[in-house]
Design a protein around this motif. Structure first.
Motif, PDB file in Angstrom:
ATOM      1  N   MET A   1     -64.608 -23.727  59.147  1.00  0.00           N
ATOM      2  CA  MET A   1     -65.641 -23.848  60.185  1.00  0.00           C
ATOM      3  C   MET A   1     -66.984 -23.349  59.643  1.00  0.00           C
ATOM      4  SD  MET A   1     -63.495 -22.582  63.536  1.00  0.00           S
ATOM      5  CE  MET A   1     -64.722 -23.134  64.697  1.00  0.00           C
ATOM      6  N   THR A  23     -66.788 -26.530  68.205  1.00  0.00           N
ATOM      7  CA  THR A  23     -65.962 -27.696  67.877  1.00  0.00           C
ATOM      8  C   THR A  23     -65.981 -28.715  69.009  1.00  0.00           C
ATOM      9  OG1 THR A  23     -63.963 -26.783  68.870  1.00  0.00           O
ATOM     10  CG2 THR A  23     -64.409 -26.192  66.565  1.00  0.00           C
ATOM     11  N   ASP A  24     -65.507 -29.923  68.717  1.00  0.00           N
ATOM     12  CA  ASP A  24     -65.426 -30.966  69.740  1.00  0.00           C
ATOM     13  C   ASP A  24     -64.587 -30.510  70.924  1.00  0.00           C
ATOM     14  OD1 ASP A  24     -66.957 -32.560  68.116  1.00  0.00           O
ATOM     15  OD2 ASP A  24     -65.341 -33.949  67.576  1.00  0.00           O
TER      16      ASP A  24
END
Length: 502
Positions: A1, A23-24
């Motif tokens: 990440m 994140t998504d």
């Protein structure tokens, strides 16, 4: 990440790792919580919403020292400027609380059933209601007033819309701190989880504007960034409004009479205005039309003298500083342009720049915004030549007129040219300052903005509302503001404007 780093623009050093890019899956969860929060908030009355805004203002005031310290560390804007900006931020939260309490923004309208010239009319009752969750993109140049707790967020919350903010990468620690403060304040008055959300990272911002729960996007930033977001929005199955403030050159016109009367004051004021905040104000006057001849020379000389005394200053980040340098190089590459004066140089800061060109040599590049402490003086030879030159300009947030005694306006064609292109006309002052008030707004035509309603002033709330009409509805189904016995908001009843009463 990927880490989200807070960076000191003075040194380029990493101050802290704020977290990881969102994140998504996290973006989707934040938007889903905002959608759930909206379903709760829309059942709350206006007094609760105004209380929420006031609680947020109080919470920010209570953490003033920490907010200012954090913002200064990653913006280099200084404690004096940032304290003033935080004061403005809290003021506009309270201002929108007052707007909510006053109630005219609802446009509450009642047409009772009865005969008309075209036949019987049903009972019709209309007002504006919140659209749903809203995305706000924080601005680089105002880490408080146009960011997480800024005017976009305040007006959306006033409308009854939960807010998800895309933090700007120039000040992620400030953004996260302010989001945490607002979230705690919201919780203290019983707001549902999801009333305030925040994401980090460009990919997260792109996913935000595509999420089906989002009903509008507010953005302050570059024209290129705004156009990229509009393209994403247009790809949605159901497009949503995009409210962008993107770029503005903000012309200033000095008449012969004004130059003869006030050259020194105009020159110094102009220099102070276009270098304020290292020229990183969207209302910075970037183009000044000054008459040729001795009176105009005195204005230019006064401006140049003030610029030579300006110390080098650090811009918001290295990328913005590099773009400023490129912009100055592009403008000075034009034929006939002269560098009149430069401010003091010192690393890692940038030096202010004053350029000059004859109106005949004005290029299209000089008509574009260059973010930073630079302005172009355009020398004109005849008031009649102003209108053709002004008609070349793109739309701007502001236009400024410096006029002489007993000279209220320009020649009509030039005056019209400015009025057709500017969102605000400033007389005998300077545009770097935008009051928060009922009569103020912060707009202009493209590329300054792309909407009628903007991020400043009471009408900012209008962006996050939609009209809804109830026909022949039982009273129990109506909002309180549309019931016959209600007197607490201004309403138009059967065509007659009825003021609020106690």
């Amino acid at each position: 990440m990927t880490n989200v780093n807070s960076v000191d623009p003075r040194t380029g050093e990493i101050l802290a790792v704020v977290g990881s890019e969102t994140t998504d899956e996290q973006v989707d969860a934040i938007c889903d919580r905002a959608a759930a929060a909206y379903r709760t908030i829309r059942e709350r009355d206006r007094s609760w919403r105004s209380g929420l805004l006031r609680a947020m203002a109080e919470a920010l005031e209570g953490r003033r020292d920490k907010v200012v310290e954090t913002a200064d560390a990653e913006s280099a804007l200084g404690a004096v400027r940032l304290n003033a900006e935080l004061t403005r931020t809290c003021y506009q939260l309270r201002f929108f609380a007052d707007v909510v309490d006053e109630g005219s923004f609802l446009e509450a309208t009642i047409d009772h059933a009865g005969p008309t010239g075209m036949g019987p009319r049903p009972d019709l009752r209309r007002m504006l209601v919140a659209t749903g969750p809203v995305v706000v993109f924080g601005a680089s140049n105002f880490p408080l007033a146009f960011s997480v707790p800024g005017g976009d967020s305040a007006s959306a919350l006033a409308a009854g819309c939960p807010v998800v903010v895309k933090a700007h990468e120039s000040h992620p620690a400030t953004s996260q701190l302010c989001a945490d403060i607002l979230r705690d304040a919201a919780e203290s008055v019983g707001a549902p989880d999801g009333t305030i959300g925040i994401v980090h990272g460009r990919a997260a911002g792109g996913r935000l504007v595509r999420h089906p729960a989002i009903t509008a996007v507010a953005f302050t930033g570059s024209q290129r960034g705004g156009e990229a977001l509009m393209e994403l929005i247009d790809q949605r199955p159901s497009p949503i409004p995009f409210y962008g403030e993107l770029g503005s050159v903000n012309p200033m016109v000095v008449t012969e009479a004004a130059a003869a009367e006030r050259a020194a004051d105009i020159g110094k004021g102009f220099a102070d205005s276009f270098t304020l905040g290292v020229g990183q104000f969207c209302t910075k006057p970037g183009l000044a039309f000054v008459p040729a001849g001795r009176a105009g020379d005195a204005v230019v000389e006064a401006t140049a003298a003030a610029i030579r005394e300006k110390p080098a200053a650090v811009m918001l980040n290295a990328g913005i500083a590099a773009a400023f340098g490129r912009g100055v190089e592009e403008m000075t590459a034009g034929a006939g342009i002269v560098r009149v004066a430069s401010g003091r140089s010192a690393q890692p800061g940038v030096a202010a720049q004053l350029l000059e060109v004859d109106e005949a040599d004005l290029t299209d590049r000089m008509l574009e915004e260059t973010f930073g402490p630079v302005a172009v003086v355009v020398r004109y030879h005849d008031p009649a030549s102003l209108a053709p030159a002004l008609n070349r300009l793109p739309s701007s947030l502001t236009a400024t007129l410096q006029t002489g005694s007993g000279e209220p306006t320009l020649e009509p064609a030039a005056q019209r040219a400015l009025e057709e292109r500017a969102g605000r006309i400033v007389y005998n002052g300077f545009p770097t300052g935008v009051a928060v008030s009922w009569a103020q707004h912060h707009g202009g035509g493209w590329p300054a903005t792309n909407s009628l309603h903007t991020s400043v002033g009471a009408t900012a709330i209008r962006r996050f509302l939609r009209p809804l009409t109830w026909q022949d509805a039982p009273e129990s189904a109506l909002p309180v503001e549309l019931r016959d016995a209600t007197t607490g908001v201004p309403r138009r009843v059967d065509g007659v404007l009825v003021p609020a009463s106690e």
